[in-house]
Design a protein around this motif. Structure first.
Motif, mmCIF file in Angstrom:
data_model
loop_
_atom_site.group_PDB
_atom_site.id
_atom_site.type_symbol
_atom_site.label_atom_id
_atom_site.label_comp_id
_atom_site.label_asym_id
_atom_site.label_seq_id
_atom_site.Cartn_x
_atom_site.Cartn_y
_atom_site.Cartn_z
ATOM 1 N N MET A 1 39.119 -13.262 -76.996
ATOM 2 C CA MET A 1 38.117 -13.684 -77.962
ATOM 3 C C MET A 1 38.773 -14.021 -79.304
ATOM 4 O O MET A 1 38.445 -15.021 -79.931
ATOM 5 N N LEU A 2 39.714 -13.197 -79.751
ATOM 6 C CA LEU A 2 40.423 -13.445 -80.998
ATOM 7 C C LEU A 2 41.232 -14.742 -80.903
ATOM 8 O O LEU A 2 41.230 -15.560 -81.834
ATOM 9 N N PHE A 3 41.896 -14.964 -79.787
ATOM 10 C CA PHE A 3 42.659 -16.190 -79.569
ATOM 11 C C PHE A 3 41.749 -17.421 -79.605
ATOM 12 O O PHE A 3 42.080 -18.441 -80.210
ATOM 13 N N SER A 4 40.577 -17.327 -78.975
ATOM 14 C CA SER A 4 39.628 -18.443 -78.949
ATOM 15 C C SER A 4 39.126 -18.767 -80.348
ATOM 16 O O SER A 4 39.007 -19.937 -80.728
ATOM 17 N N ILE A 5 38.825 -17.742 -81.123
ATOM 18 C CA ILE A 5 38.338 -17.952 -82.495
ATOM 19 C C ILE A 5 39.424 -18.627 -83.339
ATOM 20 O O ILE A 5 39.148 -19.561 -84.097
ATOM 21 N N ILE A 6 40.664 -18.202 -83.195
ATOM 22 C CA ILE A 6 41.761 -18.797 -83.957
ATOM 23 C C ILE A 6 41.950 -20.260 -83.563
ATOM 24 O O ILE A 6 42.122 -21.129 -84.417
ATOM 25 N N GLN B 1 41.092 -4.471 -74.005
ATOM 26 C CA GLN B 1 42.012 -5.137 -74.910
ATOM 27 C C GLN B 1 42.198 -6.600 -74.522
ATOM 28 O O GLN B 1 42.370 -7.457 -75.380
ATOM 29 N N LYS C 1 39.947 -8.654 -73.169
ATOM 30 C CA LYS C 1 38.783 -9.429 -73.624
ATOM 31 C C LYS C 1 38.840 -9.635 -75.132
ATOM 32 O O LYS C 1 38.528 -10.718 -75.631
ATOM 33 N N THR C 2 39.228 -8.621 -75.879
ATOM 34 C CA THR C 2 39.312 -8.721 -77.336
ATOM 35 C C THR C 2 40.398 -9.726 -77.717
ATOM 36 O O THR C 2 40.202 -10.559 -78.617
ATOM 37 N N PHE C 3 41.529 -9.653 -77.064
ATOM 38 C CA PHE C 3 42.615 -10.586 -77.337
ATOM 39 C C PHE C 3 42.199 -12.021 -77.024
ATOM 40 O O PHE C 3 42.478 -12.944 -77.790
#
Length: 102
Positions: A8-13, A2, A4-6
């Motif tokens: 990655m999602l934060f970086s994309i945003i 979770q 790593k997913t968080f």
């Protein structure tokens, strides 16, 4: 997983927000300024010793204001009658007149 997913999602945003904001959060880009070797801009014309009729008329229309300013700022007596000695003009949204008073 979770974390790593968080991340990655934060970086994309963050990347999308920077892209939408036209890089406002990024460091400013340096742009080379092209210097022109043309004539310098004239800010104010040279003093003219011969005041023309138009500038004398303008001075005489505003003589009460000029006299009042001279009396308050420079402590000139009320009997003093200002006369334009020299005039210079500056082009800004119209004309700006500079008078040298006798």
């Amino acid at each position: 997983m979770q974390t790593k997913t968080f991340l990655m999602l934060f970086s994309i945003i963050v990347v999308l927000l920077i892209d939408v904001n036209d890089g406002a959060l990024a460091a400013p880009k340096l742009v080379a300024v092209k210097e022109e070797s043309s004539k310098p801009t004239i800010i104010c014309t040279a003093w003219k010793t011969n005041t023309d009729a138009r500038s004398k008329k303008f001075f005489n229309e505003n003589k009460p204001i000029i006299s009042k300013k001279l009396q308050t700022i420079h402590k000139i007596p009320t009997t003093f009658v200002p006369k334009p000695s020299k005039v210079a003009t500056q082009v800004v949204n119209g004309f700006l007149h500079h008078y040298l008073v006798k």
